[in-house]
Design a protein around this motif. Structure first.
Motif, PDB file in Angstrom:
ATOM      1  N   ARG A 297      56.368  49.870   7.521  1.00 34.33           N
ATOM      2  CA  ARG A 297      56.589  49.202   6.120  1.00 34.33           C
ATOM      3  C   ARG A 297      55.693  48.835   5.151  1.00 34.33           C
ATOM      4  N   PHE A 298      54.497  48.387   5.799  1.00 31.99           N
ATOM      5  CA  PHE A 298      53.170  48.200   5.012  1.00 31.99           C
ATOM      6  C   PHE A 298      52.787  49.459   4.169  1.00 31.99           C
ATOM      7  N   TRP A 299      52.845  50.636   4.919  1.00 29.62           N
ATOM      8  CA  TRP A 299      52.700  51.873   4.029  1.00 29.62           C
ATOM      9  C   TRP A 299      53.577  52.170   3.076  1.00 29.62           C
ATOM     10  N   VAL A 300      54.811  51.986   3.451  1.00 28.20           N
ATOM     11  CA  VAL A 300      55.950  52.429   2.368  1.00 28.20           C
ATOM     12  C   VAL A 300      55.931  51.517   1.221  1.00 28.20           C
ATOM     13  N   ALA A 301      55.610  50.085   1.551  1.00 26.28           N
ATOM     14  CA  ALA A 301      55.423  49.127   0.386  1.00 26.28           C
ATOM     15  C   ALA A 301      54.133  49.578  -0.437  1.00 26.28           C
ATOM     16  N   ALA A 302      53.109  49.829   0.282  1.00 29.82           N
ATOM     17  CA  ALA A 302      51.755  50.155  -0.452  1.00 29.82           C
ATOM     18  C   ALA A 302      51.844  51.461  -1.201  1.00 29.82           C
ATOM     19  N   TYR A 303      52.495  52.570  -0.702  1.00 28.32           N
ATOM     20  CA  TYR A 303      52.502  53.659  -1.486  1.00 28.32           C
ATOM     21  C   TYR A 303      53.466  53.700  -2.617  1.00 28.32           C
ATOM     22  N   SER A 304      54.604  53.017  -2.300  1.00 31.60           N
ATOM     23  CA  SER A 304      55.491  52.721  -3.457  1.00 31.60           C
ATOM     24  C   SER A 304      54.790  51.909  -4.813  1.00 31.60           C
TER      25      SER A 304
ATOM     26  N   VAL B  46      50.665  54.226 -11.046  1.00 32.97           N
ATOM     27  CA  VAL B  46      49.947  55.282 -11.847  1.00 32.97           C
ATOM     28  C   VAL B  46      50.716  56.555 -12.306  1.00 32.97           C
ATOM     29  N   PHE B  47      51.980  56.744 -11.545  1.00 32.86           N
ATOM     30  CA  PHE B  47      52.714  58.051 -11.770  1.00 32.86           C
ATOM     31  C   PHE B  47      53.775  57.895 -12.682  1.00 32.86           C
ATOM     32  N   PHE B  48      53.837  59.019 -13.537  1.00 38.15           N
ATOM     33  CA  PHE B  48      55.070  58.974 -14.414  1.00 38.15           C
ATOM     34  C   PHE B  48      56.098  59.801 -13.837  1.00 38.15           C
ATOM     35  N   PRO B  49      57.464  59.123 -13.818  1.00 41.10           N
ATOM     36  CA  PRO B  49      58.630  59.736 -13.275  1.00 41.10           C
ATOM     37  C   PRO B  49      59.130  60.946 -13.889  1.00 41.10           C
ATOM     38  N   GLN B  50      59.085  62.338 -13.161  1.00 38.05           N
ATOM     39  CA  GLN B  50      59.627  63.413 -13.757  1.00 38.05           C
ATOM     40  C   GLN B  50      60.035  64.300 -12.690  1.00 38.05           C
ATOM     41  N   SER B  51      60.115  65.561 -12.811  1.00 39.00           N
ATOM     42  CA  SER B  51      60.896  66.077 -11.883  1.00 39.00           C
ATOM     43  C   SER B  51      59.935  66.299 -10.553  1.00 39.00           C
ATOM     44  N   SER B  52      58.739  66.374 -10.726  1.00 37.90           N
ATOM     45  CA  SER B  52      57.652  66.340  -9.626  1.00 37.90           C
ATOM     46  C   SER B  52      57.733  64.879  -8.602  1.00 37.90           C
ATOM     47  N   THR B  53      58.427  63.864  -9.199  1.00 37.43           N
ATOM     48  CA  THR B  53      58.504  62.508  -8.339  1.00 37.43           C
ATOM     49  C   THR B  53      59.257  62.976  -7.156  1.00 37.43           C
ATOM     50  N   PHE B  54      60.242  63.769  -7.052  1.00 42.71           N
ATOM     51  CA  PHE B  54      60.920  64.058  -5.633  1.00 42.71           C
ATOM     52  C   PHE B  54      59.832  64.443  -4.623  1.00 42.71           C
ATOM     53  N   ARG B  55      58.824  65.196  -4.944  1.00 40.58           N
ATOM     54  CA  ARG B  55      57.780  65.671  -4.226  1.00 40.58           C
ATOM     55  C   ARG B  55      56.846  64.695  -3.822  1.00 40.58           C
ATOM     56  N   LEU B  56      56.582  63.629  -4.925  1.00 37.91           N
ATOM     57  CA  LEU B  56      55.824  62.591  -4.689  1.00 37.91           C
ATOM     58  C   LEU B  56      56.385  61.423  -3.970  1.00 37.91           C
ATOM     59  N   LEU B  57      57.676  61.537  -3.571  1.00 33.72           N
ATOM     60  CA  LEU B  57      58.200  60.596  -2.711  1.00 33.72           C
ATOM     61  C   LEU B  57      58.155  60.979  -1.357  1.00 33.72           C
ATOM     62  N   MET B  58      57.772  62.243  -1.080  1.00 37.45           N
ATOM     63  CA  MET B  58      57.714  62.756   0.270  1.00 37.45           C
ATOM     64  C   MET B  58      56.772  61.829   1.433  1.00 37.45           C
ATOM     65  N   PRO B  59      55.619  61.143   0.933  1.00 42.62           N
ATOM     66  CA  PRO B  59      55.087  60.526   1.896  1.00 42.62           C
ATOM     67  C   PRO B  59      55.773  58.901   2.526  1.00 42.62           C
ATOM     68  N   LEU B  60      57.143  58.976   2.005  1.00 42.51           N
ATOM     69  CA  LEU B  60      57.937  57.699   2.373  1.00 42.51           C
ATOM     70  C   LEU B  60      58.748  58.189   3.478  1.00 42.51           C
ATOM     71  N   PHE B  61      58.333  59.431   4.260  1.00 44.59           N
ATOM     72  CA  PHE B  61      59.181  59.796   5.474  1.00 44.59           C
ATOM     73  C   PHE B  61      59.201  58.888   6.377  1.00 44.59           C
ATOM     74  N   PRO B  62      58.348  57.910   6.479  1.00 52.42           N
ATOM     75  CA  PRO B  62      58.957  56.870   7.593  1.00 52.42           C
ATOM     76  C   PRO B  62      60.218  56.233   7.642  1.00 52.42           C
ATOM     77  N   LEU B  63      60.833  56.104   6.239  1.00 46.72           N
ATOM     78  CA  LEU B  63      62.114  55.699   6.178  1.00 46.72           C
ATOM     79  C   LEU B  63      63.292  56.428   6.928  1.00 46.72           C
TER      80      LEU B  63
END
Length: 424
Positions: A352-359, A365-382
């Motif tokens: 949960r620390f990792w999910v919160a920190a990465y979120s 720093v990131f701008f939401p666009q179509s690549s956001t789906f890919r950028l959410l990949m590191p939240l895989f522990p969920l």
């Protein structure tokens, strides 16, 4: 003992479930299938077959475009978008001076792409004599298999049963952006490094984390996010030191690792600055990718998502910008509540620390666009939380949903239709 982990009560689950008990009558003949790694690899291979069918179907319908000819073969189709940038890095390195669009604003260039993945592919090309398209897909494919194996062990380590851990792997392998496990992108290698780092963190093997953190920082932007997760881990261990001993050696290692991760996260921007003579070379390069949406702007932490919410609501949906901002706030609040839900708490504090920190890092720093789906990949522990229910109807339904979302992701983000503004 040093390096061992005392599991929190919130982490623990009863491991006396029926699916964790030895199966009656399981003899030598069936032993090979009972091996956890055989099952994980079988799931991974089956998922990749499904994804390959999806990719080939879209490739067959692809028209001639700036990247490929009409109806390209699989490996050509898997090497478009960022795959070409990584190939440029492997073949030509990085520009000594930053290219501009008008003599002032920095344009898209190779400094946005870190050297870890192209370096590994280059080494594989040297050893195997394969060309880039084949070697790049091979590296992603093998890294994805390794990530699935480690992810299974991570889920077991935080207390999921055999059945739940294996189903978490199923979701991991068929997730909407899982085609990234077999294309020329750095995500597959990065996820392997990240899931290894998370397993080492859960097991408190801080010394082994140093090289993994360094490799991550030169594969995908991650060092600052992981440093934040480590900082939360250190504070948590310090607060609970009476109930969960926190020896001096582990204090020194964990604090040193936190600082090291932060420095590793700043290393690539520093290298870009030194090589080009521009202190903001890396951030200016990253900002070039969002300029078609909101123009050239300065990077103000936590502003991009609100800028994006305003843009998506007004420019794309024809609504008032404040509606997008309100929707974003609702999503953020719902996500924060999710982190404290019983299912997510079952994964333990470190994940949960990792999910919160990465979120928080994404939000900053990131701008939401179509690549956001890919950028959410590191939240895989969920995915571990989604794997908890045992209903067969639920499990079949969510797998079918994930495969359908794969089709949607490939259709929207990967395929090219003339002037394409929705890159993966």
């Amino acid at each position: 003992m040093p390096g061992s982990r005392v599991q929190d009560p919130a982490d623990s689950v009863a491991l006396s479930d029926a699916d964790d008990a030895p199966r009656p009558g399981a003899g030598v003949r069936g032993a090979w299938w009972t091996l956890w790694w055989v099952r994980v690899l079988a799931v991974y291979l089956a998922a990749r077959v499904v994804t390959t069918v999806i990719m080939l179907a879209f490739a067959a319908a692809e028209a001639k475009n700036a990247w490929t000819s009409a109806a390209p073969d699989y490996f050509t189709f898997a090497n478009i978008w960022d795959g070409r940038w990584y190939e440029i890095v492997a073949g030509f390195g990085y520009p000594a001076s930053l290219p501009t669009t008008d003599g002032v604003h920095v344009s898209e260039n190779a400094w946005a792409f870190m050297p870890g993945f192209p370096g590994v592919v280059d080494a594989v090309m040297f050893v195997t004599r394969l060309s880039w398209p084949y070697a790049a897909v091979l590296v992603s494919f093998l890294a994805g298999a390794g990530a699935a194996l480690v992810f299974h062990q991570l889920m077991r380590r935080v207390g999921l049963s055999r059945s739940q851990s294996l189903f978490a792997v199923v979701l991991f392998c068929v997730a909407p952006v899982s085609p990234l496990f077999q294309v020329a992108y750095a995500e597959s290698l990065y996820i392997l490094l990240l899931v290894t780092a998370l397993l080492l963190l859960v097991e408190r093997r801080y010394g082994w984390l140093f090289p993994v953190v360094l490799a991550m920082a030169f594969t995908r932007p991650s060092g600052l996010a992981f440093a934040l997760a480590l900082a939360m881990h250190v504070v948590y261990r310090w607060v609970r030191r009476r109930d969960d001993p926190y020896p001096v050696r582990e204090r020194i290692l964990s604090v040193s690792l936190t600082v090291f991760s932060g420095l590793a996260g700043l290393a690539w921007p520093a290298i870009a600055a030194i090589a080009t003579g521009s202190l903001t070379a890396y951030t200016d390069t990253e900002l070039a990718w969002r300029s078609p949406y909101i123009g050239y702007v300065h990077l103000v932490p936590f502003a991009p998502w609100f800028q994006g919410a305003d843009w998506w609501a007004s420019a794309m949906l024809g609504l008032s910008g404040w509606i997008g901002v309100v929707a974003l706030v609702v999503i953020l609040v719902a996500f924060a509540v999710l982190l404290f839900s019983p299912a997510v708490r079952r994964l333990g504090v470190d994940l949960r620390f990792w999910v919160a920190a990465y979120s928080l890092y994404l939000l900053a720093v990131f701008f939401p666009q179509s690549s956001t789906f890919r950028l959410l990949m590191p939240l895989f522990p969920l995915l571990g939380a989604l794997a908890l229910p045992r209903s067969r109807v639920y499990r079949v339904g969510i797998v079918a949903l994930f495969v359908a979302l794969q089709v949607g992701w490939v259709a929207i983000c990967w395929t090219i239709d003339g002037y394409d503004w929705s890159p993966p």
